[in-house]
Scaffold this active site. Sequence first.
Site, PDB file in Angstrom:
ATOM      1  N   ASP A 100       0.832  -1.210   0.000  1.00 27.28           N
ATOM      2  CA  ASP A 100       0.000   0.000   0.000  1.00 27.28           C
ATOM      3  C   ASP A 100       0.866   1.259   0.000  1.00 27.28           C
ATOM      4  OD1 ASP A 100      -2.300   1.466   0.012  1.00 27.28           O
ATOM      5  OD2 ASP A 100      -2.734   1.194   2.139  1.00 27.28           O
ATOM      6  N   HIS A 138       2.844   3.378  -8.873  1.00 30.24           N
ATOM      7  CA  HIS A 138       2.662   1.948  -9.194  1.00 30.24           C
ATOM      8  C   HIS A 138       3.896   1.393  -9.908  1.00 30.24           C
ATOM      9  CE1 HIS A 138      -1.327   2.082  -7.656  1.00 30.24           C
ATOM     10  NE2 HIS A 138      -1.831   2.825  -8.626  1.00 30.24           N
ATOM     11  N   SER A 198      -7.404  -5.655  -5.728  1.00 33.35           N
ATOM     12  CA  SER A 198      -8.543  -6.216  -4.987  1.00 33.35           C
ATOM     13  C   SER A 198      -9.825  -6.108  -5.814  1.00 33.35           C
ATOM     14  CB  SER A 198      -8.724  -5.470  -3.669  1.00 33.35           C
ATOM     15  OG  SER A 198      -9.225  -4.173  -3.925  1.00 33.35           O
ATOM     16  N   GLU A 215     -12.354  -4.650  -4.915  1.00 35.36           N
ATOM     17  CA  GLU A 215     -12.797  -3.251  -4.747  1.00 35.36           C
ATOM     18  C   GLU A 215     -12.015  -2.292  -5.648  1.00 35.36           C
ATOM     19  OE1 GLU A 215     -12.077  -5.365  -2.181  1.00 35.36           O
ATOM     20  OE2 GLU A 215     -14.178  -5.727  -1.658  1.00 35.36           O
ATOM     21  N   LEU A 232      10.886 -20.462  -4.554  1.00 34.12           N
ATOM     22  CA  LEU A 232       9.797 -19.637  -4.020  1.00 34.12           C
ATOM     23  C   LEU A 232       8.528 -19.757  -4.870  1.00 34.12           C
ATOM     24  CD1 LEU A 232       8.849 -17.197  -2.156  1.00 34.12           C
ATOM     25  CD2 LEU A 232       9.629 -15.727  -4.022  1.00 34.12           C
TER      26      LEU A 232
HETATM   27  C1  FPP Z   1      -1.732   0.206  -3.447  1.00 30.64           C
HETATM   28  O1  FPP Z   1      -1.348   1.544  -3.537  1.00 30.64           O
HETATM   29  C2  FPP Z   1      -1.280  -0.547  -4.593  1.00 30.64           C
HETATM   30  C3  FPP Z   1      -2.066  -1.116  -5.545  1.00 30.64           C
HETATM   31  C4  FPP Z   1      -3.532  -1.037  -5.567  1.00 30.64           C
HETATM   32  C5  FPP Z   1      -1.487  -1.825  -6.689  1.00 30.64           C
HETATM   33  C6  FPP Z   1      -0.257  -2.618  -6.402  1.00 30.64           C
HETATM   34  C7  FPP Z   1       0.383  -2.901  -7.671  1.00 30.64           C
HETATM   35  C8  FPP Z   1       1.706  -2.900  -7.897  1.00 30.64           C
HETATM   36  C9  FPP Z   1       2.743  -2.673  -6.875  1.00 30.64           C
HETATM   37  C10 FPP Z   1       2.162  -3.098  -9.251  1.00 30.64           C
HETATM   38  C11 FPP Z   1       2.253  -4.449  -9.834  1.00 30.64           C
HETATM   39  C12 FPP Z   1       2.350  -5.619  -8.988  1.00 30.64           C
HETATM   40  C13 FPP Z   1       2.834  -6.810  -9.389  1.00 30.64           C
HETATM   41  C14 FPP Z   1       2.665  -7.982  -8.516  1.00 30.64           C
HETATM   42  C15 FPP Z   1       3.536  -7.005 -10.659  1.00 30.64           C
HETATM   43  P1  FPP Z   1      -2.487   2.637  -3.592  1.00 30.64           P
HETATM   44  O2  FPP Z   1      -2.735   3.005  -4.999  1.00 30.64           O
HETATM   45  O3  FPP Z   1      -3.693   2.168  -2.853  1.00 30.64           O
HETATM   46  O4  FPP Z   1      -1.792   3.804  -2.821  1.00 30.64           O
HETATM   47  P2  FPP Z   1      -2.490   4.925  -1.937  1.00 30.64           P
HETATM   48  O5  FPP Z   1      -3.185   4.216  -0.808  1.00 30.64           O
HETATM   49  O6  FPP Z   1      -1.340   5.747  -1.486  1.00 30.64           O
HETATM   50  O7  FPP Z   1      -3.435   5.659  -2.822  1.00 30.64           O
END
Ligand code: FPP
Length: 246
Positions: free
Chosen positions: A21, A38, A66, A68, A132
């Site tokens: 997050d 991201h 997710s 959501e 892994l």
């Molecule tokens: C949360 O940050 C992150 C996500 C919803 C996406 C996670 C995705 C990646 C790290 C990229 C790809 C992953 C893989 C496995 C290749 P947020 O957008 O909720 O951040 P915020 O809470 O600060 O808005």
Amino acid sequence: MNYKDQIQKNRIPRHVAIIMDGNGRWARRQGLARMFGHRQGVKTVHTITEVAAELGIEYLTLYAFSTENWNRPKEEVDALMSLLVDTIAKETPTLMKNNVRLSTIGDITRLPENAQHKFQTCIAETSQNTGLHLVIALSYSARWEIIQATQEIVSAVQRGEILLEDVNEEMLSSYMTTSQMPDPDLLIRTSGELRISNFLLWQLAYSELYFTECLWPEFTEEEFYHAIVDYQHRERRFGKTSEQIR
Ligand code: FPP
């Protein structure tokens, strides 16, 4: 002494799950668009996967998207899907090099076809790897998973294949998307939020929880080692007393 040196090699968690997050906040703090966060987050995924493989962690489950998250603005959803597709294609050689096996949990059928295809290709290509096990939670929510499992069990009962009185913890676990893996020993959530956010609700019953203020794009190897060391100092009692454990 740094955290890496404090790790006890004989007490490595078998399964680590991570709620990644803080990508958006990391980008915004620098005046950048959320997607920069991201993209930076992908670099952290790369680093943490390599470290997990090196430490001998057996399962690493990452909450990437997710159920959501489908409600986010369409541009962000589309950009995240493209990022996932590009990342999987680009990272397959690294997974092969590190003997990592990929799989996914979640309602993959909701993903765009090219994304489904890319994931299936990478899963097939890495299926013989023995190191892994990297599990990406995609279009996943624990409540969705529990409903799926309940529906399957109820219909098996209706068909007379299982008896109502045979439904127990072990059986319910076997109907979860994680049936082939142990429950997480350690759950890490970055960015200072103190929530589970519909992630692995059934499986986290006895997991150790580790929350850090650090945002996912800046979660380093050393931060990961810190979480492992912290976990290794916990006493896991599973409802028993300290005396019983010792
Ligand atoms: C949360 O940050 C992150 C996500 C919803 C996406 C996670 C995705 C990646 C790290 C990229 C790809 C992953 C893989 C496995 C290749 P947020 O957008 O909720 O951040 P915020 O809470 O600060 O808005």
